[in-house]
Design an enzyme around this catalytic site. Structure first.
Site, PDB file in Angstrom:
ATOM      1  N   SER A  42      94.779   2.242  19.540  1.00  0.00           N
ATOM      2  CA  SER A  42      96.115   2.197  19.698  1.00  0.00           C
ATOM      3  C   SER A  42      97.236   3.969  20.284  1.00  0.00           C
ATOM      4  O   SER A  42      96.202   4.445  21.444  1.00  0.00           O
ATOM      5  CB  SER A  42      97.238   2.018  18.657  1.00  0.00           C
ATOM      6  OG  SER A  42      98.269   1.409  19.069  1.00  0.00           O
ATOM      7  N   ASP A 186      97.070  -4.652  21.002  1.00  0.00           N
ATOM      8  CA  ASP A 186      96.527  -3.467  20.307  1.00  0.00           C
ATOM      9  C   ASP A 186      95.320  -3.580  18.885  1.00  0.00           C
ATOM     10  O   ASP A 186      95.088  -4.555  18.137  1.00  0.00           O
ATOM     11  CB  ASP A 186      97.885  -2.844  19.636  1.00  0.00           C
ATOM     12  CG  ASP A 186      98.067  -2.043  18.927  1.00  0.00           C
ATOM     13  OD1 ASP A 186      97.091  -0.921  17.664  1.00  0.00           O
ATOM     14  OD2 ASP A 186      99.207  -1.140  19.179  1.00  0.00           O
TER      15      ASP A 186
END
Length: 280
Positions: A42, A186
């Site tokens: 991320s 993510d």
């Protein structure tokens, strides 16, 4: 002796804090950016890509604190309580981690977000260079349909921008990213830092802007992974934001306004840190 730098998730505030902290460490003569391996999840995937761009830490820091140099971002709000309630309502057996990831992926696929191309343009602007770094760099995302993780690197055949965009696709906030006909969300859906992908390194330094608490149920939780790495003989240091940095990042790490304060607080924290096995 091999060293790994593991960079966890934490929004634009986390990107700024990690950049500041790394710059502060270098200010104090403890530059850790020459690690043999970088693992990014991320926000950490953005920093990993930026570290491989060829720009100095000072220039990367300036891109966080100088308004004229900051990349354009899209303001995002995330109601964590509402998100947790929606996740809790999903028909998934919490004992089955893979099933839960599929449920999160389904939530992400149904969510109303900005168009994928608009979000990709933001990632492009964040990265000074769009080619993969020459050193081993692993970027983690999760397949929204299968729930399985995928690790992208310079041998995966996937472009750096797409890999970073996938790893940064916060479910319910940003659109899943299409790569080779699959949709990815993510990497933090698997783990906040995915530190197990640094296994085999003699020394592992983890930066976790959101702390050690996993945002989703995980079969590779950070604390257990750190314990396992240590049991295998690695020296491991975990750095979380200090109180000043937490205040600077604030309650919404996705707010672009956090970048300057978070970077400055991170730099001050980095200057003051002592990591025994990082040589001066």
């Amino acid at each position: 002796m091999t060293e790994a730098l593991v960079l966890g998730g934490g929004g634009v505030g986390g990107i700024a804090w990690m950049t500041g902290l790394l710059t502060g460490l270098a200010d104090a003569g403890r530059d850790v950016t020459g690690a043999d391996l970088i693992v990014g999840t991320s926000a950490g995937s953005t920093v990993a890509a930026q570290l491989g761009s060829g720009l100095s830490l000072e220039k990367l820091y300036a891109r966080q604190v100088e308004p004229s140099m900051q990349a354009a971002e899209i303001m995002a709000e995330m109601d964590l309580a509402a998100f947790a309630a929606e996740l809790g309502a999903l028909p998934a057996d919490g004992s089955d981690i893979l099933e839960l990831r599929r449920a999160v992926g389904g939530l992400a696929l149904r969510a109303r977000t900005v168009p994928e191309a608009e979000r990709r343009a933001v990632i492009e602007a964040r990265l000074p260079r769009h080619e993969w770094p020459t050193r081993p760099t692993r970027i983690v995302a999760v397949d929204a349909v299968s729930g399985r993780p995928r690790v992208f690197d310079n041998a995966s055949g996937v472009g750096l921008v797409d890999a970073v965009a996938a790893s940064c696709a916060v479910p319910g906030v940003w659109p899943p990213v299409t790569i080779e006909g699959r949709r990815y969300v993510d990497g933090g859906v698997r783990s906040i830092a995915n530190a197990d992908y640094a296994a085999g390194a003699s020394r592992v330094l983890l930066l976790v802007p959101m702390g050690a608490v996993e945002p989703f149920p995980s079969d590779t939780p950070l604390e257990q992974t750190v314990a396992r790495l240590r049991a295998e003989g690695a020296e491991v240091a975990v750095i979380e934001p200090d109180e000043a940095s937490k205040t600077a990042i604030g309650p919404n790490a996705l707010d672009p306004a956090t970048r300057g304060p978070a970077a400055e607080a991170g730099r001050a924290q980095g200057r003051a840190l002592t990591i025994e096995w990082v040589s001066d």
